[in-house]
Design an enzyme around this catalytic site. Structure first.
Site, PDB file in Angstrom:
ATOM      1  N   GLU A 133      -0.599  -9.035  -0.467  1.00 32.47           N
ATOM      2  CA  GLU A 133      -2.040  -9.186  -0.210  1.00 32.47           C
ATOM      3  C   GLU A 133      -2.827  -9.151  -1.525  1.00 32.47           C
ATOM      4  O   GLU A 133      -3.807  -9.875  -1.690  1.00 32.47           O
ATOM      5  CB  GLU A 133      -2.518  -8.082   0.739  1.00 32.47           C
ATOM      6  N   GLU A 139       4.664  -5.193   7.498  1.00 39.74           N
ATOM      7  CA  GLU A 139       3.840  -4.172   8.185  1.00 39.74           C
ATOM      8  C   GLU A 139       4.236  -3.946   9.635  1.00 39.74           C
ATOM      9  O   GLU A 139       4.191  -2.829  10.138  1.00 39.74           O
ATOM     10  CB  GLU A 139       2.351  -4.560   8.134  1.00 39.74           C
ATOM     11  N   ALA A 146       0.850  -1.187   0.000  1.00 46.58           N
ATOM     12  CA  ALA A 146       0.000   0.000   0.000  1.00 46.58           C
ATOM     13  C   ALA A 146       0.890   1.242   0.000  1.00 46.58           C
ATOM     14  O   ALA A 146       2.043   1.187   0.420  1.00 46.58           O
ATOM     15  CB  ALA A 146      -0.866  -0.007   1.251  1.00 46.58           C
TER      16      ALA A 146
HETATM   17  N1  CAA Z   1       4.512   3.412  -0.073  1.00 49.41           N
HETATM   18  C1  CAA Z   1       4.922   4.626  -0.467  1.00 49.41           C
HETATM   19  N2  CAA Z   1       6.199   4.915  -0.793  1.00 49.41           N
HETATM   20  C2  CAA Z   1       7.094   3.923  -0.714  1.00 49.41           C
HETATM   21  C3  CAA Z   1       6.741   2.625  -0.292  1.00 49.41           C
HETATM   22  C4  CAA Z   1       5.381   2.370   0.022  1.00 49.41           C
HETATM   23  N3  CAA Z   1       4.939   1.183   0.396  1.00 49.41           N
HETATM   24  N4  CAA Z   1       7.854   1.857  -0.296  1.00 49.41           N
HETATM   25  C5  CAA Z   1       8.856   2.649  -0.704  1.00 49.41           C
HETATM   26  N5  CAA Z   1       8.397   3.888  -0.953  1.00 49.41           N
HETATM   27  C6  CAA Z   1       9.146   5.030  -1.478  1.00 49.41           C
HETATM   28  C7  CAA Z   1      10.222   5.520  -0.526  1.00 49.41           C
HETATM   29  O1  CAA Z   1       9.698   6.433   0.420  1.00 49.41           O
HETATM   30  C8  CAA Z   1      11.197   6.162  -1.491  1.00 49.41           C
HETATM   31  O2  CAA Z   1      10.659   7.404  -1.850  1.00 49.41           O
HETATM   32  P1  CAA Z   1      11.643   8.647  -2.173  1.00 49.41           P
HETATM   33  O3  CAA Z   1      12.514   8.218  -3.313  1.00 49.41           O
HETATM   34  O4  CAA Z   1      10.729   9.769  -2.468  1.00 49.41           O
HETATM   35  O5  CAA Z   1      12.426   8.837  -0.912  1.00 49.41           O
HETATM   36  C9  CAA Z   1      11.116   5.273  -2.728  1.00 49.41           C
HETATM   37  O6  CAA Z   1       9.863   4.588  -2.622  1.00 49.41           O
HETATM   38  C10 CAA Z   1      12.223   4.257  -2.843  1.00 49.41           C
HETATM   39  O7  CAA Z   1      12.295   3.537  -1.617  1.00 49.41           O
HETATM   40  P2  CAA Z   1      13.695   3.136  -0.963  1.00 49.41           P
HETATM   41  O8  CAA Z   1      14.603   4.305  -0.942  1.00 49.41           O
HETATM   42  O9  CAA Z   1      13.390   2.452   0.316  1.00 49.41           O
HETATM   43  O10 CAA Z   1      14.246   2.103  -2.062  1.00 49.41           O
HETATM   44  P3  CAA Z   1      15.018   0.744  -1.855  1.00 49.41           P
HETATM   45  O11 CAA Z   1      15.245   0.227  -3.203  1.00 49.41           O
HETATM   46  O12 CAA Z   1      16.163   0.939  -0.933  1.00 49.41           O
HETATM   47  O13 CAA Z   1      13.974  -0.223  -1.071  1.00 49.41           O
HETATM   48  C11 CAA Z   1      11.884  -1.343  -0.657  1.00 49.41           C
HETATM   49  C12 CAA Z   1      12.799  -0.642  -1.693  1.00 49.41           C
HETATM   50  C13 CAA Z   1      12.564  -2.609  -0.134  1.00 49.41           C
HETATM   51  C14 CAA Z   1      10.592  -1.664  -1.326  1.00 49.41           C
HETATM   52  C15 CAA Z   1      11.664  -0.373   0.539  1.00 49.41           C
HETATM   53  O14 CAA Z   1      11.269   0.882   0.044  1.00 49.41           O
HETATM   54  C16 CAA Z   1      10.618  -0.819   1.519  1.00 49.41           C
HETATM   55  O15 CAA Z   1      10.899  -1.641   2.360  1.00 49.41           O
HETATM   56  N6  CAA Z   1       9.402  -0.236   1.412  1.00 49.41           N
HETATM   57  C17 CAA Z   1       8.356  -0.470   2.374  1.00 49.41           C
HETATM   58  C18 CAA Z   1       7.701  -1.807   2.208  1.00 49.41           C
HETATM   59  C19 CAA Z   1       6.575  -1.939   3.177  1.00 49.41           C
HETATM   60  O16 CAA Z   1       6.724  -1.739   4.367  1.00 49.41           O
HETATM   61  N7  CAA Z   1       5.404  -2.315   2.651  1.00 49.41           N
HETATM   62  C20 CAA Z   1       4.221  -2.439   3.421  1.00 49.41           C
HETATM   63  C21 CAA Z   1       3.405  -1.205   3.207  1.00 49.41           C
HETATM   64  S1  CAA Z   1       2.049  -1.150   4.290  1.00 49.41           S
HETATM   65  C22 CAA Z   1       0.881  -2.097   3.551  1.00 49.41           C
HETATM   66  O17 CAA Z   1       1.045  -2.626   2.477  1.00 49.41           O
HETATM   67  C23 CAA Z   1      -0.351  -2.143   4.399  1.00 49.41           C
HETATM   68  C24 CAA Z   1      -1.400  -3.004   3.997  1.00 49.41           C
HETATM   69  O18 CAA Z   1      -1.568  -4.058   4.570  1.00 49.41           O
HETATM   70  C25 CAA Z   1      -2.360  -2.589   3.001  1.00 49.41           C
END
Ligand code: CAA
Length: 707
Positions: free
Chosen positions: A105, A125, A63
Site C-alpha cells: 500500500e 490481510e 503495517a
Molecule cells: N507486523 C509486526 N510484526 C511482524 C509482521 C508485521 N506485519 N510481520 C512479521 N512480523 C514479526 C513476526 O511476529 C516475527 O517476530 P518475532 O521474531 O518476534 O517472533 C518476525 O517479524 C519474523 O517473522 P516470521 O517469523 O514470520 O519470519 P519469516 O521470515 O518466516 O516470514 C513474512 C516473514 C513472510 C514477512 C511473515 O512474517 C509474514 O507473513 N508476515 C505478515 C505479513 C502480513 O500479513 N502483512 C500484512 C500486515 S496488515 C497490514 O499491512 C494492514 C494494512 O492494510 C495497513
C-alpha cells in the site's frame, strides 16, 4: 534509539530508506521517519526525485500488526500516504524481497514502482481477518482493475514481480542490482517531463458485477467457509469506482469493522502464536542464540514406509540431501515408486515443473547400511511402531553417529523417554512427530523428554524452519498434545454421541458447520480405521489403562470396514469415490452396540454435538496445559489449527474457550459431569482460572511447565 528511516542525498535523488528489522513493519517510528524525510526533501531545492527503499531482506511486511490492539499514534498511515501522493516531487518505490499488505500500500501511494525480478507483492490481510485498510482497496483497483484487485485481495497470496509488471502494478522489473536500477530510473525521471503521477487520480477501468464477484470468490470458497472478511473486501473494492476520498472513507469504516471482528482477533492470535510456539519458553528472540542450533545440511531417514518416504520428501523439498534406509530390501524400490508418483501428481497439478520434481527425487538417495550415516547432521527413525525395534535402531545409530548430532524418533504412540534412555546419549534423542502426509502437513510436534537440553530443541526448531513447518514443543506423555486431546476429548465424545443417538453424518456435519475441515468420522475413514485402532491399542498400552470409548470404530476395523481405502467405513465410498454415502448398516451396527450397553438412543441436537465435542477438547487441553505437556495455551491452539483442522478463524480451542468465558465453560462442563460422570471431570486449571475471573491468555503457567 536507532533510526528506522534514513535520508540521503544522492545528486538529484533523495533516498529514503526504511530500516526496521526484522521485516520493516511500518510502525509508528517508521511513519514518523517517512513523513519527516519527505518534508526535508521538499525543502531541498537540489532534490528532484524521491526514492523509497528498504534495508534488510524485504521491502516491508506491512503495517505493524502488534500495534493493532491499541489506538494508532499519529501520523496515521493514511496521512503519510496522502503526503507522498501530494508531493510535488515524483516519488518512486523500489521493492525487493516482499512487499506485503501495508508495504504494498505504501508502494502504491508512490508515483512509480520498480521491483526486483525475485520480489513478490501481495495483500495477505484476509489471512488476518482484516481488509487492506491503508488505501489498498482503492489504489489497487486503480492500478490493475477492480476484478483483478478483488482476486488478489481474496487470494491473500503474493504475485511475482513479472506478474505484477504485466498487471500494471509495477512500472519496471529490475534484473540486476535493484539500487542501481532504481537510481538509474530516478535520474531519468529527474530530467524528464513526467513528474508526479498520483494513483488516486486514476480511474478504475472496470466495475464489479455479481458474476465477476462470484467468479473471484469461487477458488476460495473452501478457505473462506464460515468467514465474513470477504464481504467487507467486496464492499470496499466496489467503492473504488466512487471519487477517491469517498472510497477511502468507506474503506476506513470497513477496515475498523474488520479489525474489531472476532474473526480478526482469532486470526491474529494464531499468527502470533505460530511465531511464539517456535521459541523456547522464557527465551526471547534477542537471547535465542544462548542455545545455538546445529547446522543441518544432510539428513538420514530410517524406515522407507509411507511416513519415512514423506519425511524424506519434506527434506528434499527444502533442498537438503537425504539418505533413506530400510532393512527390508523391497521397501526402498517401493518408496522410490511412491515418491515418484507423489511428485508426478504435483507436476500434473501444475504445482511443480518436471525439472524441479526430478531434482528433488535425485536428492533422495538410498543408503543400504546404517553405517553409511556417519556424516549426516540429523537422523530420523520412522520404522515400525515396535518399541524393541525402535530401541535397537536408535542404539545402533547412537553408536555410529558422532554426538551431539540429533537423533529423532517419529513415534506417535511410544514413550520417547524410554526410547532415548535405551541409547548412551538420551540428551540428543527427541521426538519429531510428523503428520500424514509428512511432506505437506504444516505441523511438527517436537517431543522433549526430561533429558532434552535447550540446544537439542533449538536444532529441532531449525529443522522445522527449514521445512517451513510450524513447530510446537510437547513434553513426552500419552499422545503428546494433539493426539491426547483428540483421544481423551474430541474423538471420544464423537464416538459416545454415536452410541447415544447421533449418526456419523450428523456428528460430522455439526462439526464441519462449526468450521472443522472434516468431521471426526470422515477423518477416521480417511486415515484408516485400522490405523486408528492400532494406534489407540499402542497408546493405551503405554498408560496401562482401558479404552472403553472407541467401540464403533474398533468394530468397523474388525469388520474390515477400514474407511476410504476399502470403500466402506463409517460411510460407503462407491466405486473408489471420495464422496461419502451414509450407510444404514452402520446405523444398525451402532444401534446394536448401544443396546448391548443398555444405552437408550435419543435425538441429539447439532448444538449439543458441537458443545460436547468442543468442551471436551477444551477440558483436556486445560489438563495438558496444567500438566506442563504444552507450555502455552497458544501452543495448543497452533497444534489444533495447523494439524487437526480446527478453524483458524475461531482461533484454536483455548482461544475459543477464552472468548466463551471460562466461567461459562466451567458451568457447562460441570453440567455434563453431573450427567455423564467421571470422564467429564473439570480440569483443575479451568476451575482455578474461572474462580479468579481469569483466562488462558493470562495464565503464566507453573514453573514446572517452563523448565
Ligand atoms: N507486523 C509486526 N510484526 C511482524 C509482521 C508485521 N506485519 N510481520 C512479521 N512480523 C514479526 C513476526 O511476529 C516475527 O517476530 P518475532 O521474531 O518476534 O517472533 C518476525 O517479524 C519474523 O517473522 P516470521 O517469523 O514470520 O519470519 P519469516 O521470515 O518466516 O516470514 C513474512 C516473514 C513472510 C514477512 C511473515 O512474517 C509474514 O507473513 N508476515 C505478515 C505479513 C502480513 O500479513 N502483512 C500484512 C500486515 S496488515 C497490514 O499491512 C494492514 C494494512 O492494510 C495497513
Amino acid at each position: 534509539m536507532p533510526k528506522t528511516v534514513t535520508f540521503d542525498e544522492l545528486g538529484p535523488v533523495g533516498l529514503i530508506c526504511m530500516h526496521n528489522p526484522p521485516v520493516n513493519a511500518i510502525s509508528h517510528s517508521v511513519r514518523l521517519g517517512l513523513l519527516d524525510a519527505i518534508e526535508r526533501a521538499q525543502e531541498n531545492s537540489s532534490i528532484k526525485v524521491l526514492l523509497i527503499m528498504s534495508g534488510g531482506e524485504l521491502f516491508s511486511a506491512g503495517a505493524d500488526i502488534s500495534e493493532f490492539d491499541h489506538p494508532l499514534g499519529e501520523p496515521s498511515f493514511q496521512q503519510v500516504q496522502a503526503r507522498i501522493e501530494s508531493c510535488h516531487l515524483p516519488v518512486v518505490a523500489a521493492i525487493h524481497g516482499l512487499a506485503l499488505g501495508g508495504g504494498l500500500e505504501l508502494a502504491m501511494a508512490c508515483h512509480y514502482r520498480l521491483a526486483h525480478k525475485n520480489a513478490r507483492l501481495g495483500m495477505p490481510e484476509i489471512t488476518l481477518g482484516i481488509i487492506p485498510g491503508a488505501g489498498g482497496t482503492q489504489r489497487l483497483p486503480r492500478l490493475i482493475g477492480a476484478r483483478r484487485a478483488l482476486e488478489m485481495i481474496l487470494s491473500g497470496t503474493p504475485v511475482s514481480a513479472s506478474d505484477a509488471g504485466s498487471k500494471g502494478l509495477v512500472d519496471e522489473v529490475a534484473e540486476g542490482d535493484l539500487r542501481d536500477a532504481a537510481l538509474n530510473f530516478c535520474n531519468r525521471l529527474a530530467y524528464s517531463e513526467l513528474g508526479p503521477r498520483p494513483t488516486c487520480n486514476r480511474t478504475v477501468i472496470d466495475s464489479l458485477d455479481d458474476a465477476g464477484i462470484a467468479a473471484a470468490l469461487h477458488p476460495y470458497a473452501r478457505a473462506l467457509k464460515g468467514r465474513t472478511t470477504q464481504d467487507l473486501v467486496i464492499e470496499a473494492v466496489k467503492a473504488s469506482t466512487l471519487p477517491f476520498s469517498q472510497g477511502l472513507a468507506i474503506e476506513a469504516t470497513l477496515a475498523q469493522k474488520s479489525l474489531a471482528s472476532g474473526e480478526s482477533l482469532a486470526l491474529r492470535h494464531v499468527f502470533f502464536s505460530e511465531r511464539e510456539s517456535g521459541k523456547l519458553v522464557g527465551v526471547s528472540s534477542a537471547n535465542a542464540n544462548q542455545a545455538p542450533p546445529a547446522a543441518i545440511r544432510r539428513v538420514a531417514i530410517i524406515g522407507a514406509g509411507t511416513m519415512g518416504s514423506g519425511i524424506a520428501m519434506a527434506f528434499a523439498d527444502a533442498g537438503l540431501e537425504v539418505l533413506l534406509n530400510d532393512n527390508d530390501s523391497a521397501a526402498l524400490p517401493r518408496s522410490r515408486e511412491y515418491v515418484r508418483s507423489m511428485y508426478a501428481s504435483s507436476v500434473k497439478r501444475g504445482r511443480l515443473t518436471q525439472d524441479i520434481a526430478d531434482e528433488r527425487i535425485r536428492r533422495i538417495r538410498n543408503a543400504l547400511e546404517l553405517a553409511d550415516m556417519t556424516d549426516v547432521d540429523l537422523v530420523i527413525e520412522a520404522v515400525f511402531e515396535d518399541i524393541n525395534l525402535k530401541k535397537e535402531v536408535l542404539s545402533k545409530l547412537d553408536s555410529i553417529l558422532p554426538s551431539p548430532r540429533l537423533l529423532a524418533t517419529n513415534t506417535s504412540t511410544l514413550s520417547v523417554t524410554e526410547l532415548a534412555r535405551a541409547t548412551a546419549h538420551p540428551e540428543r534423542v527427541l521426538g519429531l512427530h510428523f503428520f500424514v502426509p509428512a511432506h505437506a502437513s504444516k505441523l511438527l510436534e517436537i517431543v522433549r523428554t526430561d533429558d532434552t537440553p535447550p540446544e537439542s530443541l533449538s536444532t529441532a526448531f531449525r529443522v522445522a524452519k527449514l521445512l517451513k513447518k510450524v513447530a510446537v514443543v510437547a513434553r513426552d506423555s500419552f499422545g503428546f498434545i494433539g493426539n491426547r486431546m483428540m483421544l481423551d476429548g474430541y474423538f471420544r465424545e464423537a464416538e459416545v454421541l454415536l452410541l447415544e443417538g447421533a449418526t456419523p453424518i450428523q456428528v460430522d456435519t455439526a462439526l464441519e458447520n462449526f468450521g472443522f475441515a472434516m468431521g471426526p468420522q470422515r477423518v477416521s475413514d480417511l486415515g484408516g480405521n485400522d490405523v486408528g485402532t492400532k494406534a489407540r491399542l499402542q497408546l493405551f498400552k503405554r498408560e496401562s489403562r482401558p479404552d472403553p470409548y472407541f467401540v464403533v470404530a474398533d468394530r468397523l476395523t474388525e469388520m474390515g470396514r477400514l474407511g476410504q481405502k476399502t470403500g466402506r467405513g463409517f460411510y460407503l465410498y462407491p466405486n473408489g469415490s471420495r464422496e461419502i454415502v451414509p450407510d444404514p448398516e452402520v446405523i444398525s451396527l451402532i444401534e446394536e452396540l448401544a443396546s448391548e450397553r443398555g444405552i437408550l438412543r435419543r435425538e441429539i441436537s447439532e448444538q449439543e454435538i458441537v458443545e460436547r465435542c468442543i468442551l471436551s477438547l477444551i477440558n483436556v487441553g486445560a489438563m495438558v496445559l496444567e500438566e506442563g505437556v504444552a507450555a502455552r495455551a497458544g501452543d495448543i491452539d497452533v497444534v489444533w489449527t495447523s494439524g487437526y483442522g480446527f478453524p483458524r478463524h475461531v482461533g484454536g480451542p483455548m482461544f475459543y474457550a477464552d472468548t466463551l468465558g471460562l466461567s461459562h465453560v466451567l458451568q457447562r462442563i460441570r453440567h455434563y459431569h453431573e450427567r455423564f460422570g467421571h470422564y467429564w471431570r473439570p480440569a483443575g486449571l479451568i476451575e482455578r482460572l474461572a474462580d479468579a475471573a481469569s483466562n488462558f491468555e493470562q495464565w503464566e503457567g507453573s514453573s514446572a511447565s517452563r523448565s
